[in-house]
Design an enzyme around this catalytic site. Structure first.
Site, PDB file in Angstrom:
ATOM      1  N   ALA A 179       0.808  -1.216   0.000  1.00  0.00           N
ATOM      2  CA  ALA A 179       0.000   0.000   0.000  1.00  0.00           C
ATOM      3  C   ALA A 179       0.842   1.267   0.000  1.00  0.00           C
ATOM      4  O   ALA A 179       0.310   2.368   0.103  1.00  0.00           O
ATOM      5  CB  ALA A 179      -0.927   0.000   1.208  1.00  0.00           C
ATOM      6  N   HIS A 236       9.248  -4.409   3.028  1.00  0.00           N
ATOM      7  CA  HIS A 236       8.806  -4.103   1.656  1.00  0.00           C
ATOM      8  C   HIS A 236       9.948  -4.404   0.691  1.00  0.00           C
ATOM      9  O   HIS A 236      10.429  -3.530  -0.024  1.00  0.00           O
ATOM     10  CB  HIS A 236       8.340  -2.660   1.552  1.00  0.00           C
ATOM     11  CG  HIS A 236       7.014  -2.419   2.187  1.00  0.00           C
ATOM     12  ND1 HIS A 236       5.825  -2.793   1.589  1.00  0.00           N
ATOM     13  CD2 HIS A 236       6.686  -1.874   3.389  1.00  0.00           C
ATOM     14  CE1 HIS A 236       4.817  -2.464   2.391  1.00  0.00           C
ATOM     15  NE2 HIS A 236       5.312  -1.928   3.494  1.00  0.00           N
ATOM     16  N   HIS A 245      -3.661  -9.937   8.173  1.00  0.00           N
ATOM     17  CA  HIS A 245      -2.301  -9.949   7.611  1.00  0.00           C
ATOM     18  C   HIS A 245      -1.675 -11.340   7.666  1.00  0.00           C
ATOM     19  O   HIS A 245      -0.926 -11.720   6.766  1.00  0.00           O
ATOM     20  CB  HIS A 245      -1.403  -8.972   8.381  1.00  0.00           C
ATOM     21  CG  HIS A 245      -1.604  -7.538   8.035  1.00  0.00           C
ATOM     22  ND1 HIS A 245      -2.714  -6.818   8.439  1.00  0.00           N
ATOM     23  CD2 HIS A 245      -0.838  -6.673   7.319  1.00  0.00           C
ATOM     24  CE1 HIS A 245      -2.615  -5.577   7.988  1.00  0.00           C
ATOM     25  NE2 HIS A 245      -1.493  -5.461   7.300  1.00  0.00           N
ATOM     26  N   ASP A 254       0.301  -1.717  12.933  1.00  0.00           N
ATOM     27  CA  ASP A 254       0.335  -1.181  11.569  1.00  0.00           C
ATOM     28  C   ASP A 254      -0.968  -0.424  11.287  1.00  0.00           C
ATOM     29  O   ASP A 254      -1.460  -0.374  10.157  1.00  0.00           O
ATOM     30  CB  ASP A 254       0.543  -2.298  10.536  1.00  0.00           C
ATOM     31  CG  ASP A 254       0.948  -1.770   9.151  1.00  0.00           C
ATOM     32  OD1 ASP A 254       1.398  -0.613   9.066  1.00  0.00           O
ATOM     33  OD2 ASP A 254       0.786  -2.513   8.162  1.00  0.00           O
ATOM     34  N   ALA A 259      -4.046  -2.216   3.299  1.00  0.00           N
ATOM     35  CA  ALA A 259      -3.504  -0.874   3.554  1.00  0.00           C
ATOM     36  C   ALA A 259      -3.438  -0.626   5.057  1.00  0.00           C
ATOM     37  O   ALA A 259      -4.274   0.070   5.630  1.00  0.00           O
ATOM     38  CB  ALA A 259      -4.355   0.179   2.864  1.00  0.00           C
TER      39      ALA A 259
END
Length: 369
Positions: free
Chosen positions: A128, A183, A239, A262, A297
């Site tokens: 995201a 990421h 997640h 998060d 997201a």
């Protein structure tokens, strides 16, 4: 005046079944067993969230100090007594402005520090994160931010396979900033190179990473297998499957597992339309996804809900509490100040009922209204 909080006290080494935490001013003065205590409530250290983007309709990602105060207050009501303000990938001007805006909040104690999740991330694994703002790591940018923050910048997440990443890791570590791997499309060996350079946190492990393959284990197994790396996990049942959470936590152990939220601004808010890093987000049934491609997201999680999810996944309460408090505090260099019920540390604690719902929250010796 001494304040006493009694119940099932969770210490760094386990549970004192009938115990009492004594508080003098803003410090814990003693933790003791009291056999006559019959209070059934759990007494646990205040939660330490090292990865959150906002909550209660407020965000950290724009660099607005008023919004940051409100987001921190929202999470405090759910037991989070220390948190990092996590930003997402953005132009350098915003990173600089946010650092200047948040540094006074860190000095005041509203925030435990600033976390830059990006923009030095993999385009293939950006999730995201806004691809418009992704770029290779810059030692010059990081040096300016660390200097500007004067101790406020606490952690930076980057992808170790990018050009200049290892130099960035070394620079961060040399300046007392935690370098985190996330990421990323890195190989197993590229990830281990970052760990060797000083990276010590895995950002929401499994998510935003090259998946595990038996012939190329990738970053997940490299991070899980590194004894000096703390692995973040988002314990929201979205997640990660509970089975994955329980397995990964058993591999890393309570001393290397940090449960995080998060969370984005939508935490604690109704379903609907929101924004993250300049991108439209839709929240449905409490799950936040990008409007453009349905990528997850962030989350709408709070740390007390993460505790209940982890225990529901089979993790014992004392271990889960360490994953929510003691381990994350140590991961960002605050283990000598917060994160445990131990004499001399700041008097941050959460009282929970038998269903692990928040009853009361204390921060620095004061009950939160």
């Amino acid at each position: 005046m001494t304040t006493r909080v009694s119940g099932k006290v969770v210490t760094p080494t386990g549970v004192v079944r009938q115990g009492c935490v004594e508080i003098d001013g803003d410090r814990i003065s003693a933790v003791a067993e009291y056999p006559t205590t019959r209070d059934g409530h759990w007494v646990v250290p205040g939660f330490v969230d090292i990865h959150t983007h906002g909550g209660g309709g407020h965000t950290f990602t724009t660099g607005d100090p008023a919004s940051a105060r409100a987001a921190a207050a929202f999470h405090l009501g759910h037991g989070t007594t220390s948190l990092l303000a996590s930003l997402v990938s953005s132009p350098f001007a915003l990173m600089r402005d946010a650092t200047a805006a948040f540094a006074p909040l860190v000095a005041e104690g509203v925030l435990a520090g600033i976390h830059f999740e990006g923009p030095y991330l993999s385009g293939a694994r950006c999730g995201a994160q806004n691809p418009e703002f992704l770029r290779d790591p810059s030692v010059d940018e990081l040096t300016e931010l660390v200097d500007l923050g004067d101790g406020a910048v606490r952690m930076v997440t980057l992808a170790p396979e990018l050009p200049g990443a290892l130099d960035a890791v070394k620079l961060l570590v040399s300046r007392g900033v935690v370098a985190a791997v996330g990421h990323t499309d890195a190989t197993y060996d590229e990830t281990l190179a970052a760990v060797a350079a000083g990276a010590s946190v895995g950002t929401h492990v499994f998510n935003g990473m090259r998946p595990v393959h038996h012939r190329e284990p990738g970053p997940v197994l490299a991070l899980l297998g590194s004894p000096n790396v703390v692995c973040e996990f988002v314990a929201d049942g979205v997640h990660l499957h509970d089975g994955t959470l329980a397995f990964a936590a058993s591999v890393a152990g309570a001393d290397r597992t940090a449960l995080i939220t998060d969370a984005m601004a939508a935490a604690g808010m109704p379903d609907g339309a929101y924004e993250l890093g300049g991108q439209a987000v839709t929240v449905a049934d409490g799950v936040a996804r990008l409007a453009r491609d349905a990528s997850i997201a962030g989350s709408t999680l709070t740390m007390d809900a993460a505790l209940r999810q982890a225990v529901g996944a089979g993790i014992a309460v004392p271990d889960a509490v360490r994953m929510l408090s003691t381990t994350p505090a140590r991961a960002i260099g605050l283990g000598d100040r917060v994160g445990a019920l131990r004499a001399g540390l700041r008097a941050d604690l959460v009282v929970l009922d038998d269903d692990l719902n928040v009853v009361r929250v204390m921060r620095a010796g004061d009950w939160v209204s």
